[in-house]
Scaffold this active site. Structure first.
Site, PDB file in Angstrom:
ATOM      1  CD1 TRP A 162      -0.066  -1.771   2.927  1.00  0.00           C
ATOM      2  CD2 TRP A 162       0.828   0.246   3.268  1.00  0.00           C
ATOM      3  NE1 TRP A 162       0.821  -1.879   3.982  1.00  0.00           N
ATOM      4  CE2 TRP A 162       1.382  -0.648   4.211  1.00  0.00           C
ATOM      5  CE3 TRP A 162       1.236   1.594   3.289  1.00  0.00           C
ATOM      6  CZ2 TRP A 162       2.329  -0.252   5.160  1.00  0.00           C
ATOM      7  CZ3 TRP A 162       2.179   1.975   4.223  1.00  0.00           C
ATOM      8  CH2 TRP A 162       2.712   1.055   5.147  1.00  0.00           C
ATOM      9  CG  ASN A 163       5.086   1.029   0.386  1.00  0.00           C
ATOM     10  OD1 ASN A 163       4.606   0.307  -0.487  1.00  0.00           O
ATOM     11  ND2 ASN A 163       6.332   0.919   0.788  1.00  0.00           N
ATOM     12  CD  GLU A 189      -6.999  -5.327   2.362  1.00  0.00           C
ATOM     13  OE1 GLU A 189      -5.760  -5.287   2.147  1.00  0.00           O
ATOM     14  OE2 GLU A 189      -7.503  -6.051   3.249  1.00  0.00           O
ATOM     15  N   GLY A 239       6.186  -6.692  -0.533  1.00  0.00           N
ATOM     16  CA  GLY A 239       5.630  -6.626   0.820  1.00  0.00           C
ATOM     17  C   GLY A 239       6.656  -7.085   1.831  1.00  0.00           C
ATOM     18  CB  SER A 240       6.271  -8.050   5.329  1.00  0.00           C
ATOM     19  OG  SER A 240       5.314  -9.075   5.243  1.00  0.00           O
ATOM     20  CD  GLU A 261      11.848  -5.962  -6.022  1.00  0.00           C
ATOM     21  OE1 GLU A 261      12.541  -5.436  -5.127  1.00  0.00           O
ATOM     22  OE2 GLU A 261      12.303  -6.242  -7.135  1.00  0.00           O
ATOM     23  CG  LEU A 262      10.529 -10.002   0.057  1.00  0.00           C
ATOM     24  CD1 LEU A 262      10.963 -11.337   0.632  1.00  0.00           C
ATOM     25  CD2 LEU A 262       9.021  -9.966  -0.138  1.00  0.00           C
ATOM     26  CB  CYS A 295      10.900  -1.244   0.994  1.00  0.00           C
ATOM     27  SG  CYS A 295      10.811  -0.699  -0.695  1.00  0.00           S
ATOM     28  CD  GLU A 394      11.025  -2.598   6.407  1.00  0.00           C
ATOM     29  OE1 GLU A 394      10.387  -3.669   6.474  1.00  0.00           O
ATOM     30  OE2 GLU A 394      11.216  -1.992   5.347  1.00  0.00           O
ATOM     31  CD  GLU A 471       9.076  -5.097  -8.929  1.00  0.00           C
ATOM     32  OE1 GLU A 471       8.976  -4.134  -8.172  1.00  0.00           O
ATOM     33  OE2 GLU A 471       8.177  -5.939  -9.108  1.00  0.00           O
TER      34      GLU A 471
END
Ligand code: NAD
Length: 491
Positions: A162-163, A189, A239-240, A261-262, A295, A394, A471
């Site tokens: 979501w960021n 969401e 995400g995480s 991509e964590l 991140c 984090e 990416e």
């Protein structure tokens, strides 16, 4: 959103986000929806469809049909369509940015920056569609050619955080489409309306039915159906680390390709030759970008001992000078956190670190007079030690933990001590120091005297528990291509 409104909803009007499956906007088959919350006011600002396993399987089948068409669409045509998507997203950028500001608490200027970055990524991959090179080698016998070609992997499923709702989807959708794949996107969401606007740009740009599909709602039913399907040949996740690990385990059953991509926990190594005031100001802006929910946010400050106290004071002054406010107000530099869960996590991390012996230099709680919205004060913590929770987990919020170091070997060992390795930063005017520090960091991206490590033309991604795959850049499209060797033996 419907197919005829082009995402031009006025802010203030309630959002209504549907599923997009096989070229049609529709409600969830169950009719269920969930609320979209404005984190600055803690108010419901719309609803979105809650996809279930049946909706997910319908989207996967639509994507399989879309793939049959898109894989046969030539690279020059794919490039044209993608360039039109980029153009439309640019034209509709202000509406998309406002949606992001309302849904994610992102200050408008930063939301505009996110959309501009997504446009650049899509535009970049419009070009890359035409630059999928193969390889030819002389065979072992006369009349023999060894040829390597690339083929699209097939149906891709993308799960994003979501960021940066639009930018993260663009980084997956654009290379997937450039490669000739179709995609099922399940965004977070929060911010899903802005993603629906991007999907509408794809529709209006002429992306064929089934090539792009959107599922909104809770992650688990979608992920369960995706991971069980043999039609989905690749999963890409932002995400995480724990969710990434979970998805990777599940991918084994159907041997899907995976990109991850964590999370990270970026060290910032500040050598004693820097201009302290200038470095602190730049660090404050980087730290508070998207309220620290980034991140690659600078999260572990290692400052050489001679300038540490001065740097801490200057950073505290700089963060205090940044304007907290409503994300839609033009001057706002820091908005609310994304949701109550994140607010509680940030608050808990500050309290734990203080209990472990750290000292709050500035911030540390909810801002006075702002008792509505998920706001938290920008916080600088001093007296921090490597074993404390804030240096291990984090922070993903507006927390800057400060510690000092003496020598290169020592700081490199400490910076590399965590299992994650996404980004790292080095601040110094001494090129020999810069080179040695950058070379020593075990990360996927290094900023030397800059925090800019995410650009359309360069590869973004991590090492160790921060994941793999890249990416953006020339490298990004490779994650969506299979390699095929053909031995051409004539006669
Ligand atoms: P999270 O992993 O809980 O959630 C991220 C996204 O994954 C959300 O959309 C969530 O709904 C979804 N999700 C949750 N469970 C899922 C499942 N079983 N299957 C599929 N999707 C699922 O992380 P968070 O705490 O909300 O987000 C912050 C984390 O994301 C941080 O660790 C951060 O570093 C990381 N992140 C990484 C990057 C990157 O590019 N490396 C970018 C942004 C965020």
């Amino acid at each position: 959103m419907g197919s005829d409104d082009n995402g031009r909803r006025d802010v203030g009007e309630a959002a209504k986000v549907g599923l997009f499956i096989g070229g049609t906007w529709r409600d969830a088959s169950s009719g269920a929806t969930f609320d979209l919350i404005d984190p600055a006011r803690e108010e419901v600002v719309g609803t979105a469809a809650l996809a279930d396993a049946g909706d997910t399987n319908a989207a996967i089948e639509a994507a399989e049909a879309g793939f049959a068409v898109w894989r046969k669409t030539g690279p020059w045509e794919r490039a044209k369509v993608l360039r039109r998507v980029a153009g439309l997203l640019g034209e509709r950028g202000e509406a998309v940015a406002r949606s992001l500001a309302v849904a994610c608490g992102k200050p408008l200027a930063q939301a505009r920056g996110e959309v501009a970055g997504a446009v650049e990524t899509i535009d970049w991959y419009a070009d890359e569609a035409r630059r999928i090179y193969g390889e030819v080698l002389q065979g072992r016998a006369p009349g023999q050619r060894f040829v390597v070609t690339h083929e699209p992997v097939g149906v891709v499923a993308a799960f994003t955080a979501w960021n940066f709702p639009v930018a993260l989807v663009a980084r997956k959708l654009a290379p997937a489409l450039a490669a000739g794949c179709s995609i099922v996107v399940r965004p977070a969401e929060e911010g899903c309306e802005a993603v629906a606007m991007l999907v509408q740009c794809c529709v209006d740009a002429g992306v064929p039915d089934g090539v792009v599909n959107l599922l909104t709602g809770k992650p688990e039913p979608v992920a369960d159906a995706v991971m069980a399907s043999d039609l989905v040949r690749k999963v890409t996740f932002t995400g995480s680390v724990p969710v990434g690990q979970h998805l990777m385990r599940r991918a084994a059953d159907t041997m899907k390709r995976v990109s991850m991509e964590l999370g990270g926990h970026a060290p910032v190594i500040v050598w004693d030759d820097v201009d302290v005031a200038k470095a602190a100001k730049a660090a404050a802006a980087a730290k508070l970008r998207n309220n620290g929910q980034v991140c690659v946010s600078p999260t572990r400050f290692f400052v050489q001992e001679g300038i540490k106290d001065g740097f801490v004071d200057a950073l505290a002054e700089a963060v205090k000078g940044m304007k907290l406010g409503h994300p839609l107000d033009e001057g706002t530099e820091v908005g609310p956190l994304i949701n109550r869960r994140r607010l509680e996590a940030v608050d808990g991390m500050v309290r734990d670190t203080v209990a472990e012996g750290a000292r709050i230099v500035t911030g540390g709680g909810r801002p006075a007079g702002m008792n509505r919205g998920y706001y938290f004060e920008p916080t600088v913590l001093d007296g921090v030690e490597d074993g404390m929770r804030v240096m291990r987990d984090e922070p993903f919020g507006p927390i800057a933990p400060m510690t000092s170091f003496k020598s290169l070997d020592e700081v490199i060992e400490r910076a590399n001590a965590l299992p994650v390795g996404l980004a790292g930063y080095v601040l110094t005017g001494d090129m020999a120091r810069a080179e040695a520090t950058a070379a020593g960091l075990k990360v996927g991206m290094v900023g030397v005297n800059t925090y800019a490590v995410a650009t359309a033309e360069m590869p973004f991604g991590g090492v160790k528990h921060s994941g793999f795959g890249r990416e953006n850049g020339r490298q990004g499209i490779l994650d969506y291509l299979d390699v095929k060797f053909t031995n051409w033996t004539m006669g």
